[in-house]
Design a protein around this motif. Structure first.
Motif, PDB file in Angstrom:
ATOM      1  N   MET A 119       0.617  -1.014   0.096  1.00  0.00           N
ATOM      2  CA  MET A 119       0.018  -0.287  -0.032  1.00  0.00           C
ATOM      3  C   MET A 119       1.415   1.046   0.384  1.00  0.00           C
ATOM      4  N   TYR A 120       0.328   2.323  -0.607  1.00  0.00           N
ATOM      5  CA  TYR A 120       0.749   3.857  -0.707  1.00  0.00           C
ATOM      6  C   TYR A 120       1.237   4.110   0.427  1.00  0.00           C
ATOM      7  N   GLU A 121       2.864   4.552   0.551  1.00  0.00           N
ATOM      8  CA  GLU A 121       3.370   5.006   2.319  1.00  0.00           C
ATOM      9  C   GLU A 121       2.796   7.310   1.338  1.00  0.00           C
ATOM     10  N   LEU A 122       2.618   7.895   2.519  1.00  0.00           N
ATOM     11  CA  LEU A 122       2.819   9.121   1.964  1.00  0.00           C
ATOM     12  C   LEU A 122       3.408   9.574   2.612  1.00  0.00           C
ATOM     13  N   GLY A 123       4.260  11.223   2.055  1.00  0.00           N
ATOM     14  CA  GLY A 123       5.289  12.213   3.122  1.00  0.00           C
ATOM     15  C   GLY A 123       6.182  11.460   2.989  1.00  0.00           C
ATOM     16  N   ILE A 124       6.396  10.323   1.971  1.00  0.00           N
ATOM     17  CA  ILE A 124       7.919   9.667   1.974  1.00  0.00           C
ATOM     18  C   ILE A 124       8.915  10.535   0.320  1.00  0.00           C
ATOM     19  N   VAL A 125       9.634  11.122   0.484  1.00  0.00           N
ATOM     20  CA  VAL A 125      10.803  11.085  -0.999  1.00  0.00           C
ATOM     21  C   VAL A 125      12.147  10.182  -0.477  1.00  0.00           C
ATOM     22  N   LYS A 126      11.952   9.140  -1.128  1.00  0.00           N
ATOM     23  CA  LYS A 126      12.874   8.349  -1.499  1.00  0.00           C
ATOM     24  C   LYS A 126      13.602   8.689  -2.282  1.00  0.00           C
ATOM     25  N   ARG A 127      15.352   9.411  -1.761  1.00  0.00           N
ATOM     26  CA  ARG A 127      16.645   9.847  -2.853  1.00  0.00           C
ATOM     27  C   ARG A 127      17.299   8.857  -3.168  1.00  0.00           C
ATOM     28  N   ASN A 128      17.775   7.708  -2.737  1.00  0.00           N
ATOM     29  CA  ASN A 128      19.052   6.747  -3.445  1.00  0.00           C
ATOM     30  C   ASN A 128      17.831   5.717  -3.832  1.00  0.00           C
ATOM     31  N   ILE A 129      17.759   5.613  -5.256  1.00  0.00           N
ATOM     32  CA  ILE A 129      17.137   4.945  -6.271  1.00  0.00           C
ATOM     33  C   ILE A 129      18.850   4.123  -7.538  1.00  0.00           C
ATOM     34  N   ILE A 130      18.041   3.029  -7.328  1.00  0.00           N
ATOM     35  CA  ILE A 130      19.335   2.527  -8.188  1.00  0.00           C
ATOM     36  C   ILE A 130      18.692   2.013  -9.267  1.00  0.00           C
ATOM     37  N   ARG A 131      19.404   2.855 -10.353  1.00  0.00           N
ATOM     38  CA  ARG A 131      18.231   2.876 -11.436  1.00  0.00           C
ATOM     39  C   ARG A 131      18.941   1.686 -12.055  1.00  0.00           C
ATOM     40  N   ALA A 132      18.494   1.661 -12.994  1.00  0.00           N
ATOM     41  CA  ALA A 132      19.349   0.714 -14.116  1.00  0.00           C
ATOM     42  C   ALA A 132      19.380   0.824 -15.335  1.00  0.00           C
ATOM     43  N   ASP A 133      20.588  -0.025 -15.752  1.00  0.00           N
ATOM     44  CA  ASP A 133      22.273   0.234 -16.125  1.00  0.00           C
ATOM     45  C   ASP A 133      21.759   0.944 -17.900  1.00  0.00           C
ATOM     46  N   ARG A 134      22.459   2.195 -17.663  1.00  0.00           N
ATOM     47  CA  ARG A 134      22.521   3.167 -18.018  1.00  0.00           C
ATOM     48  C   ARG A 134      22.499   2.721 -19.781  1.00  0.00           C
ATOM     49  N   ALA A 135      23.260   2.079 -19.996  1.00  0.00           N
ATOM     50  CA  ALA A 135      23.625   2.110 -21.533  1.00  0.00           C
ATOM     51  C   ALA A 135      22.479   0.637 -21.946  1.00  0.00           C
ATOM     52  N   ALA A 136      21.979  -0.025 -20.712  1.00  0.00           N
ATOM     53  CA  ALA A 136      21.009  -0.897 -21.463  1.00  0.00           C
ATOM     54  C   ALA A 136      19.693   0.233 -21.871  1.00  0.00           C
ATOM     55  N   VAL A 137      19.327   0.835 -21.041  1.00  0.00           N
ATOM     56  CA  VAL A 137      17.900   1.349 -21.291  1.00  0.00           C
ATOM     57  C   VAL A 137      18.551   2.470 -21.974  1.00  0.00           C
ATOM     58  N   ASP A 138      19.770   3.035 -22.622  1.00  0.00           N
ATOM     59  CA  ASP A 138      19.436   3.866 -24.062  1.00  0.00           C
ATOM     60  C   ASP A 138      19.927   3.111 -24.863  1.00  0.00           C
ATOM     61  N   ARG A 139      19.789   2.018 -25.107  1.00  0.00           N
ATOM     62  CA  ARG A 139      19.798   1.231 -26.635  1.00  0.00           C
ATOM     63  C   ARG A 139      17.924   0.788 -26.066  1.00  0.00           C
ATOM     64  N   LEU A 140      17.221   0.749 -25.681  1.00  0.00           N
ATOM     65  CA  LEU A 140      15.571   0.412 -25.781  1.00  0.00           C
ATOM     66  C   LEU A 140      15.270   1.399 -26.366  1.00  0.00           C
ATOM     67  N   ALA A 141      15.406   2.457 -26.591  1.00  0.00           N
ATOM     68  CA  ALA A 141      14.171   3.518 -27.434  1.00  0.00           C
ATOM     69  C   ALA A 141      14.496   2.811 -28.139  1.00  0.00           C
ATOM     70  N   ALA A 142      15.323   2.647 -29.485  1.00  0.00           N
ATOM     71  CA  ALA A 142      15.883   2.406 -30.878  1.00  0.00           C
ATOM     72  C   ALA A 142      15.111   1.158 -30.923  1.00  0.00           C
ATOM     73  N   PHE A 143      14.446   0.409 -30.176  1.00  0.00           N
ATOM     74  CA  PHE A 143      13.214  -0.628 -30.004  1.00  0.00           C
ATOM     75  C   PHE A 143      11.549  -0.502 -30.385  1.00  0.00           C
ATOM     76  N   GLY A 144      11.269   1.117 -29.471  1.00  0.00           N
ATOM     77  CA  GLY A 144      10.066   1.166 -29.647  1.00  0.00           C
ATOM     78  C   GLY A 144       9.126  -0.144 -28.893  1.00  0.00           C
ATOM     79  N   VAL A 145       8.211   1.091 -28.233  1.00  0.00           N
ATOM     80  CA  VAL A 145       7.762  -0.509 -26.971  1.00  0.00           C
ATOM     81  C   VAL A 145       6.785  -1.322 -27.651  1.00  0.00           C
ATOM     82  N   ALA A 146       6.017  -1.904 -28.509  1.00  0.00           N
ATOM     83  CA  ALA A 146       5.974  -3.004 -29.247  1.00  0.00           C
ATOM     84  C   ALA A 146       6.836  -3.993 -29.007  1.00  0.00           C
ATOM     85  N   THR A 147       7.892  -3.307 -29.654  1.00  0.00           N
ATOM     86  CA  THR A 147       9.293  -4.367 -29.346  1.00  0.00           C
ATOM     87  C   THR A 147       9.602  -5.195 -28.291  1.00  0.00           C
ATOM     88  N   VAL A 148      10.201  -3.859 -27.448  1.00  0.00           N
ATOM     89  CA  VAL A 148      10.105  -4.194 -25.928  1.00  0.00           C
ATOM     90  C   VAL A 148       8.929  -5.040 -25.807  1.00  0.00           C
TER      91      VAL A 148
END
Lengths: 227, 227, 227, 227, 227, 227
Positions: free
Chosen positions: F1-30
């Motif tokens: 359930m949602y906790e309100l009033g929280i800002v999580k600062r340290n998040i683990i982002r997906a690997d940048r290089a891999a993320v960058d590859r995804l745009a070219a494929f488009g939503v349907a292919t991904v």
């Protein structure tokens, strides 16, 4: 993301005694007791008025037009469960009818919450097997493609984990995370404790304006009375 | 345009005797008697079947997710009123429940028409407090932002002034401007006067084609019977 | 394409005895017996719960906001018919009320299926005249423009020919082509024959997984049980 | 009712020369020339603005979430065809994308009309392959269940036979029965013949009130001018 | 309530100079300058992107499927007007096309806002005649029943009086009461005056949190930062 | 359930290089590469055509009619992020406009996905700041109630964790769990590798029936060709 083709057998159900307390409070009170979160979308409607239940979630992810996983889910039901079904795509087919209801009830299920369609609603009503759904449709389904059972899923906009508490009544459906059930039941009880007193005062003609001491904040907010 | 933060106290209510006559005619007849105008949008549905009421409008403009002004409105209710609530933005939250219904009834309100959501519908049904709404939702609201009471507003597509007559039943809701209530009640009565006779003829198998003398105009319009 | 201004008088109705058998099976079973086709869209809802009928279609094509052709259709009704009405444009007006219901019933009609709105639903409910519609609306209609009667038409997404069998209940509405009614009734009967046995087994706790021998195909499809 | 598992190979296409004339008139004019019938529901929207085509229908009945029959249909396409696809249940999945469009175009198809979803709309737009659909969705489909090709079907509320003429533009989609195409094209041409003259007059400030001689009928209908 | 069969000829238009100032601010700013009221429902969409206009309202009440009153309204148009059309019932027919647009433009109209359907959108786009509507539909209309012109009406949920200012752009449509136009234009101008400065700061990476001094109120409201 | 009033600062982002590859494929292919899961509901539409992006999610839970948390979220944005906003209740207000877009872009955001409304779409289009939303509305919002930032949330029916990869284009929006991004990018690449070859064959007139070897399974499923 959803993993398909999985049946999780050992799930941790919310505390039975606490779950059982929730039904009497109703959805609106439980949702308030949680801080106004946890509601499924209001398009989820009961197939007949008056049912009010609480139970522990057995979750089912369905494929559109395919109710195979509801049969798989039946085996995972324990007394006191409510089956919560979502679909990988928007679909209003009638995934569930009186035969499945007979089977679910035999396993101890208290109801079904399904973000899709349901059929045989006349018989389900006679059986008093409560269902909350987004559609009623006679459209039949096949048994051909795998979904999953007891994985976390999104049902009508709310995240549900297997074992969470589900409360459903004429106002809709709310999910309470398993770990919070006791606390939420206490908060709901506290909330209800002075409702009788409030109701009596309001019935006597006392205004909410006075009972809740709203006059001053209203003036502060700028409210003006004109003739 | 809407003025916010205003409560108009002295409103001119439509003639009570004439308003009281309207309930028995029902919404369809009243709307016909007015020349087929005045209906609220058909998405406004009763929370339980069978209620049929008429009363004078106390209008309330709400902010989305905020039911503060319903408490302010309660004080303005007089016996025979129906509260008519609109919202400054599309919203399906549950602005009204059994406590407010208790308060409204204590003030003499006969019902609520709200272009938003309502909750506690099981209790409201047991209380026989009729509500016409566009949604049922357990979602709670806050009390933080001002709207207005008794200003003219648009509710479900219809313009309503405080004091206008409201008629509501299973077919929907219609608004009758205060100045027209007597005339509309007369027209509705005239319309109903010969309905019993018509019904009896139709029940005997007389066709509307003959009773309404439609055969000639149909031929004129070009209708052809083929085998 | 629709021909306007036509009333076809001599229609070939589906075999009465076979049509009469269909009501008891209900919409879901009949639709399954036909190979999962023939359903009208699920937005077609009964105005009150519990009605379950079958009959032969008298079709009516209406113009938006105009119910003239329903009067023309009344003359074509024979005992055992169900009137099926579509509109040339999307429209939710109340084309049908208690007077027309009185007339239709006097002619022997068993109900109405209308892809538009209906009104006087309180009286229709008291009369037990069943209607399946997409809307309830008090909005009145005029009698000015021709449509047609007993031409083939599309109602709520399904093609209906005059004389086809219509089955309607709380699950929705299904159309059975006149030539197929006997065969479909037989298939529905066969389908129901062993339902009692199945229901008894499921009520005893036998799982569909075992009764329908699904375990092997599920494993083959890749289902995995995890703890 | 729909027969499943059928591919009709020999269909009678509407007269090519007459069909080709229709595109230039556009959907509104063709629909008027037919007597205001034949339109698909207005939720059918083009994926990009500006396309305006006419062609002969190859019809495809799809199962929800399954685009197998679009591949079967490809073989039945002849130059000048437009594929018209319906689904046995309400479904917004993306049944069609750029690969199928490449195949359809290679066979001579001029476009697709689909009462479901489509994807790869960016590429389809670059290819200038026009599609009219009720949804855009990346959701993929399987190839598992049979529908039919070239049977009569209901698409977005309109009955379409294989070989009928289809006209589609930014205003929507209209179907013209094969036997009526010549007559409709003539009527559309007659309708357009004096449009240029009318447009010039209106552009000069002549009022429709005068050009269409509406003043007298308006007065007769009771119109009153007030200050 | 609506009076039918009326054309009001002498209307008081909002101050032209003030109305002309509104277009440049756009709908969002004007709506904010009025205190967040006056918007038509967001289902009102432009037929092509990029148009941004302001003008004075000529109001038209239409009957469903009947565009007669648009011709009547044409005569009442003065340069700088925007026609605002509502319908007595929910209707998506194409009431307006390129011929009427030619006529309206010749009279000086700057656009159309219609709570119904429009057609010929390709030509309207080429003409750059802007229309905001709730639907696009080729469906034609008749000229048979009276509505009214220049009476107050409810369009897409907003009350519009003839002569009020209308502002429309890609964000939607807002109505400004004639008497408030000057004040609203001033408030909008004041609102925009420091937008350039704010935009420059934000573009430089200054956070709204700091620019609007939100940090303290956020902490006060209970916001917690966690790692 | 949602906790309100929280800002999580340290998040683990997906690997940048891999993320960058995804745009070219488009939503349907991904989405296909993930096994046909992860799509947001198809009502999420881009405000202008042609944008195609991938990035890492900064999640924001909003309260209805209140955009305060978007300002809080701005501070958490890092270059390459896409903001994903959900609302605790169904709401179409315009939470986001050109000033916030300027701020988000200054922080490095590549776009916004919001299950609510957006405004200033003309300027956003000129800025080429892409937004996928469920509505366009000029309705302004307040800054009064806390939601949360970077908690897991349900957006348009899909579960999104802060740091997940988001891909969005004209077909819609898909979420890829951070841990799966590399694998999904590889699967998408493999899927696309032989698309060029397939496209060439289809363009040459080879049928999918032959290329995908569908003829035998179709016969097996019972497909019949008739003349």
């Amino acid at each position: 993301m959803y993993e398909l083709g999985i049946v999780k057998r050992n799930i941790i159900r919310a505390d039975r005694a606490a779950v059982d307390r929730l039904a009497a409070f109703g959805v609106a009170t439980v949702h308030e007791a949680m801080g106004r979160v946890g509601l499924l979308a209001p398009y989820m409607r009961p197939i007949y008025p008056g049912a009010q239940v609480s139970g522990t979630a057995v979750t089912v992810l369905l494929q559109p037009g395919d109710n195979w996983m509801l049969h798989v889910a039946a085996e995972q039901i324990q007394p006191g469960d409510i089956v919560v079904a979502a679909c990988t795509a928007d679909n209003t087919d009638g995934f569930f009818g009186d035969l499945l209801a007979t089977s679910f009830r035999a396993r101890g299920a208290l109801g079904l919450v399904i973000d899709a369609g349901v059929r045989d609603v006349k018989v389900l009503t006679e059986m008093r097997f409560p269902v909350w759904s987004k559609a009623i449709s006679a459209k039949g389904t096949v048994k051909a493609t795998l979904g999953s059972v007891n994985i976390p899923l999104v049902c009508a906009g709310a995240l549900v984990h297997a074992g969470d508490a589900i409360v459903a009544d004429d106002d809709g459906v709310v999910v309470v995370p398993a770990a919070m059930v006791g606390k939420v039941a206490d908060a709901a009880a506290a909330r209800e404790a002075n409702e009788g007193d409030k109701r009596a005062k309001l019935a006597d003609g006392v205004l909410g304006l006075d009972m809740y001491k709203m006059r001053e904040p209203l003036v502060k907010a700028g409210l003006r009375y004109v003739d």
